[in-house]
Design a protein around this motif. Structure first.
Motif, PDB file in Angstrom:
ATOM      1  N   HIS A  25       0.873  -1.166   0.084  1.00 47.21           N
ATOM      2  CA  HIS A  25       0.211   0.024  -0.040  1.00 47.21           C
ATOM      3  C   HIS A  25       0.934   1.257   0.144  1.00 47.21           C
ATOM      4  CE1 HIS A  25      -3.157   2.994   0.949  1.00 47.21           C
ATOM      5  NE2 HIS A  25      -4.182   1.693   0.836  1.00 47.21           N
ATOM      6  N   HIS A  26       0.738   2.120  -1.103  1.00 46.13           N
ATOM      7  CA  HIS A  26       1.579   3.358  -1.316  1.00 46.13           C
ATOM      8  C   HIS A  26       1.651   4.468  -0.167  1.00 46.13           C
ATOM      9  CE1 HIS A  26       3.724   1.031  -4.404  1.00 46.13           C
ATOM     10  NE2 HIS A  26       2.533   0.841  -4.948  1.00 46.13           N
ATOM     11  N   ASP A  27       0.160   4.434   0.585  1.00 47.30           N
ATOM     12  CA  ASP A  27       0.033   5.457   1.472  1.00 47.30           C
ATOM     13  C   ASP A  27      -0.868   5.020   2.712  1.00 47.30           C
ATOM     14  OD1 ASP A  27       0.153   8.197   2.456  1.00 47.30           O
ATOM     15  OD2 ASP A  27      -1.542   8.791   1.170  1.00 47.30           O
ATOM     16  N   PRO A  28      -0.278   4.097   3.141  1.00 49.99           N
ATOM     17  CA  PRO A  28      -0.874   3.201   4.205  1.00 49.99           C
ATOM     18  C   PRO A  28      -1.588   3.994   5.721  1.00 49.99           C
ATOM     19  CG  PRO A  28       1.014   2.832   4.549  1.00 49.99           C
ATOM     20  CD  PRO A  28       1.054   3.554   3.410  1.00 49.99           C
ATOM     21  N   ILE A  29      -0.644   4.855   6.110  1.00 50.61           N
ATOM     22  CA  ILE A  29      -1.140   5.591   7.350  1.00 50.61           C
ATOM     23  C   ILE A  29      -2.306   6.346   7.487  1.00 50.61           C
ATOM     24  CG2 ILE A  29      -0.106   7.213   8.896  1.00 50.61           C
ATOM     25  CD1 ILE A  29       2.548   6.105   8.694  1.00 50.61           C
ATOM     26  N   PRO A  30      -2.637   7.207   6.280  1.00 50.23           N
ATOM     27  CA  PRO A  30      -3.882   7.931   6.375  1.00 50.23           C
ATOM     28  C   PRO A  30      -4.920   6.895   6.046  1.00 50.23           C
ATOM     29  CG  PRO A  30      -2.300   8.823   4.796  1.00 50.23           C
ATOM     30  CD  PRO A  30      -1.965   7.547   5.268  1.00 50.23           C
ATOM     31  N   HIS A  31      -4.804   5.905   5.332  1.00 52.59           N
ATOM     32  CA  HIS A  31      -5.853   4.900   5.168  1.00 52.59           C
ATOM     33  C   HIS A  31      -6.143   4.040   6.593  1.00 52.59           C
ATOM     34  CE1 HIS A  31      -7.595   1.097   3.141  1.00 52.59           C
ATOM     35  NE2 HIS A  31      -8.392   2.254   2.846  1.00 52.59           N
ATOM     36  N   LEU A  32      -5.036   3.771   7.159  1.00 49.75           N
ATOM     37  CA  LEU A  32      -5.060   3.191   8.427  1.00 49.75           C
ATOM     38  C   LEU A  32      -5.832   4.065   9.607  1.00 49.75           C
ATOM     39  CD1 LEU A  32      -4.547   0.361   9.919  1.00 49.75           C
ATOM     40  CD2 LEU A  32      -2.232   1.489  10.461  1.00 49.75           C
ATOM     41  N   ILE A  33      -5.559   5.270   9.446  1.00 53.64           N
ATOM     42  CA  ILE A  33      -6.333   6.065  10.557  1.00 53.64           C
ATOM     43  C   ILE A  33      -7.608   6.238  10.083  1.00 53.64           C
ATOM     44  CG2 ILE A  33      -6.559   8.412  11.096  1.00 53.64           C
ATOM     45  CD1 ILE A  33      -3.334   8.608  10.962  1.00 53.64           C
TER      46      ILE A  33
END
Length: 132
Positions: A25-33
């Motif tokens: 996942h190339h941008d996981p942190i915002p998606h995880l939040i």
């Protein structure tokens, strides 16, 4: 100059998780939040007295706090959550969100529609209760 920076960029950029079926996942942190916040919203449809809600809400808030205080450092999030790759954490969070939705749909906190048969909740000579 371009030739020198390309190998460095490839070392920093993650190209595989090494786990079959688990894509990077190339941008996981915002998606995880966002997944954690959506789970907390979904849990609001379950009574506060529900043991499931209490447990999942506490765990999700703890994980959300870890992700938010990691200063967008994927390595720090992976270390603090201790769930493997951040993609695995995202997969776990998505599964919990789906389960929370199902628990709301099933209304698992309500009493059984039919009384259980005598002895149905007895295992090894002990009667199972909500507190045991």
């Amino acid at each position: 100059m371009f030739r020198l920076t390309r190998p460095l960029l490839n070392q920093v950029r993650k190209t595989t998780t090494g786990i079959t079926g688990l894509e990077v996942h190339h941008d996981p942190i915002p998606h995880l939040i966002q997944t954690y916040k959506t789970t907390l919203e979904r849990l609001s449809g379950i009574p506060e007295t529900s043991v499931y809600r209490q447990g999942v809400e506490a765990l999700t808030k703890h994980k959300l706090n870890i992700v938010q205080t990691a200063n967008a450092s994927i390595a720090e999030v992976e270390k603090q959550l201790d769930e493997g790759h951040i993609e695995e954490s995202l997969d776990i969070a998505t599964d919990e969100l789906n389960l929370a939705s199902k628990m709301v749909e099933w209304k698992a906190w309500e009493p059984l529609a039919e009384k259980p048969e005598p002895g149905q909740w007895e295992y090894f000579g002990k009667t199972a209760t909500a507190s045991s």
